[in-house]
Every structure is written in C-alpha cells, then in structure tokens.
Design a protein around this motif. Structure first.
Motif, PDB file in Angstrom:
ATOM      1  N   ASP A 178      41.917 -91.422 115.575  1.00 32.82           N
ATOM      2  CA  ASP A 178      41.044 -91.177 114.909  1.00 32.82           C
ATOM      3  C   ASP A 178      40.974 -89.475 115.137  1.00 32.82           C
ATOM      4  O   ASP A 178      39.550 -89.293 114.542  1.00 32.82           O
ATOM      5  N   ILE A 179      42.072 -88.885 115.208  1.00 36.01           N
ATOM      6  CA  ILE A 179      41.965 -87.143 115.248  1.00 36.01           C
ATOM      7  C   ILE A 179      42.088 -86.691 113.563  1.00 36.01           C
ATOM      8  O   ILE A 179      41.528 -85.932 113.488  1.00 36.01           O
ATOM      9  N   SER A 180      41.988 -87.347 112.452  1.00 41.77           N
ATOM     10  CA  SER A 180      41.744 -87.449 111.042  1.00 41.77           C
ATOM     11  C   SER A 180      40.131 -87.636 111.628  1.00 41.77           C
ATOM     12  O   SER A 180      40.195 -86.417 109.969  1.00 41.77           O
ATOM     13  N   ASP A 181      39.600 -88.559 111.878  1.00 39.58           N
ATOM     14  CA  ASP A 181      37.979 -87.977 111.610  1.00 39.58           C
ATOM     15  C   ASP A 181      37.539 -86.519 112.094  1.00 39.58           C
ATOM     16  O   ASP A 181      37.243 -86.126 111.047  1.00 39.58           O
ATOM     17  N   PHE A 182      38.409 -86.416 113.208  1.00 40.45           N
ATOM     18  CA  PHE A 182      37.940 -84.944 113.033  1.00 40.45           C
ATOM     19  C   PHE A 182      38.295 -84.638 112.726  1.00 40.45           C
ATOM     20  O   PHE A 182      37.459 -83.286 111.874  1.00 40.45           O
ATOM     21  N   LEU A 183      39.789 -84.028 112.415  1.00 39.64           N
ATOM     22  CA  LEU A 183      40.048 -83.023 110.523  1.00 39.64           C
ATOM     23  C   LEU A 183      39.162 -82.980 109.502  1.00 39.64           C
ATOM     24  O   LEU A 183      39.303 -81.657 109.026  1.00 39.64           O
ATOM     25  N   SER A 184      38.489 -84.466 109.315  1.00 37.70           N
ATOM     26  CA  SER A 184      38.736 -83.989 108.256  1.00 37.70           C
ATOM     27  C   SER A 184      37.765 -84.006 107.734  1.00 37.70           C
ATOM     28  O   SER A 184      36.816 -83.182 106.933  1.00 37.70           O
ATOM     29  N   LEU A 185      36.232 -84.061 109.149  1.00 42.87           N
ATOM     30  CA  LEU A 185      34.638 -83.409 109.291  1.00 42.87           C
ATOM     31  C   LEU A 185      34.809 -82.041 108.883  1.00 42.87           C
ATOM     32  O   LEU A 185      34.513 -81.316 108.223  1.00 42.87           O
ATOM     33  N   VAL A 186      36.021 -81.046 109.982  1.00 42.51           N
ATOM     34  CA  VAL A 186      35.967 -79.741 109.925  1.00 42.51           C
ATOM     35  C   VAL A 186      36.411 -79.286 108.607  1.00 42.51           C
ATOM     36  O   VAL A 186      35.791 -78.311 107.964  1.00 42.51           O
ATOM     37  N   LEU A 187      37.067 -79.763 107.942  1.00 46.20           N
ATOM     38  CA  LEU A 187      37.869 -79.789 106.450  1.00 46.20           C
ATOM     39  C   LEU A 187      37.030 -79.975 105.662  1.00 46.20           C
ATOM     40  O   LEU A 187      36.205 -78.755 104.608  1.00 46.20           O
TER      41      LEU A 187
END
Length: 288
Positions: A188-197
């Motif tokens: 789920d870390i990719s979900d957070f990073l994608s949201l930020v980008l």
C-alpha cells in the motif's frame, strides 16, 4: 532529533525550529559520496522550484543508504531550506504506520495521549491560519486511530490527511520526507506515493520523498507496484542505486580512522567496497 513540537505547547520561533527539527549528524563520516550527494541536492533544488519528487535509493546492506539520506537531511535542515520528517518501515508494515511514526517524531507527540495530541495539532494548525475542526479531526484519527479505523476507506482518509498536512507545511518551506527500509513495506505504500505524485501534477507541492531500500528484497507485490510507479511517473519518480565504494577511497577512509596503509587496503579489499563491513572488520582488528 529534537524533542519536536510537543516538547512544549508553544509554537517555536523559526530559530528554535531549525534546531528542534534538525536531524542528528551522521555518526560515521561519509567517504567518496560527493557525486551521490550532489545528485540528491539537485533533486532538492528542483523541489524548491515547485516540483514534487520521489527518490528511491537502493543498494546492498551496509553500502551507506541511510547515511546518505541523513546527510541530505542534515544539510537541508541546517541551511533552513527544508523541514525534515523521518519514518521507517517494519516487516510487512503498512504505509500508515510509517507515516504516523514520521509525523509523531516531527510533532514530538510519540507516546502522548489523544488529548495532548489534539492540543498540539490545534496549535500547529492555528499557526498556519487553518480552521482547525476538519483537518484536526482527520489528523487526530490518523495519529490516534480507534478500534474501527482499519479498511480501505480509513486508509484513503489517512493518506489524504497526511498529504494535506505536508502541503500545508510546504507552503512555508519545502518538506523532505525520509522513509527508510522500503523493502520491508507492504504494497500500500505505492498508493500513498502515487497519490502524492498525482496531486502534485494538479497543484504544485514542494515535497521530496526520499526512500531507502535493499536492492532486490521485499514483498514481490510491493516491488511490482513501485516498478509501475516509476513507469507511470518517469519525471517525478527516480531511482538512484548506491554501489560499493572504490577500494582506494575506502582504504583512505580507513587509514584516516587509524589503520595502517597495508591493513586499510586489506580490509577494503575483503569488504569489497562495503563501508559497513569494512568498519566491522576494522573494529575486529582493533580488538585483537
């Protein structure tokens, strides 16, 4: 690291803030990493111009990833250029846990009660002129989650609350978010990073997320998700691989720490350029 916002419920002055939130100086000197440091500082300069950036720093155990990002944090914080938050992942740990740890450390509220955290958040948000009710409620639930706070809805709300606070902080000064041990993270870390980008493409965000992780390790789903993130965001997301040191540079560093030239070269060669392994070998020699 300093005591953070929660050391007192008074909002620190800018001068106090520089010392309160500065990272501790790296315990060991860095050897021959000038080019790597320059590359990271270039990313920081891009962030100062309004471009959100994600840096994934990969390499083998002991090669100096954590030392490098700590050095970056120290330089940027001491110069008053960035505010620095730092978290890390435990094995299989979800993104919310690491982000919560980063924010708690910055606020200085680790181990504090919900009421104390609420007062700290109130003061922080008032400093930025924010109507405290809605953002405080979401941030408070993020920092002190209740028994029913699991599930995808709550995770999305946590990510939104944390990202909203980063955006608020970045209006005053760019933010460096350090997340160590990415190889331990849940997918789920990719979900957070994608949201930020994605959000940063719609509304500029002065944020540099610097992650560290061991090359080729970690949950396969996490690795796939992060690889896809790199493809989807070729400009915003970058990977920097940290390799072993040159033997000459490593031997010179060991010599400056007290080893004879012959012993320093032998240790550097046996450690194959890995500074952590070299230091452990050098300590073994000093104990004999």
């Amino acid at each position: 690291e300093g005591a953070g916002w929660g050391a007192s419920l008074e909002v620190p002055s800018p001068a106090d803030e520089a010392s309160t939130f500065a990272l501790v100086e790296p315990a060991s000197p860095m050897w021959d990493r000038e080019q790597d440091t320059a590359a990271l500082l270039e990313l920081a300069a891009q962030v100062e111009q309004g471009h959100c950036r994600l840096l994934t720093l990969t390499g083998d155990l002991g090669v100096g990833k954590s030392l490098l990002v700590k050095e970056l944090g120290s330089q940027l914080s001491e110069a008053g250029r960035f505010q620095v938050l730092k978290g890390s992942f435990g094995r299989g740990e979800g993104a919310s846990s690491a982000l919560r740890g980063a924010l708690e450390g910055w606020l200085g509220c680790t181990g504090r009660s919900r009421d104390e955290v609420e007062r700290i958040l109130d003061e922080l948000l008032r400093r930025y002129g924010v109507d405290v009710t809605a953002p405080r409620s979401d941030l408070l639930d993020f920092l002190r989650p209740g028994s029913g706070s699991g599930g995808g809805f709550h995770q999305r709300r946590n990510f939104a609350a944390f990202t909203g606070l980063l955006r608020l902080l970045a209006m005053q000064r760019p933010v460096l978010l350090i997340l160590e041990d990415l190889h331990e993270a849940a997918p789920d870390i990719s979900d957070f990073l994608s949201l930020v980008l994605v959000e940063s493409t719609l509304d500029p965000l002065r944020l540099l997320v610097a992650t560290t992780g061991r090359r080729g390790e970690g949950h396969s789903a996490t690795r796939r998700a992060l690889a896809r993130l790199m493809v989807d965001h070729p400009t915003g997301a970058q990977e920097h691989e940290l390799g072993p040191l040159g033997l000459d540079a490593l031997a010179e560093g060991l010599r400056l720490e007290g080893l004879s030239p012959d012993a320093a070269w032998t240790v550097a060669r046996r450690a194959a350029g890995n500074p952590l392994f070299a230091r452990l070998m050098a300590e073994g020699l000093s104990d004999t």
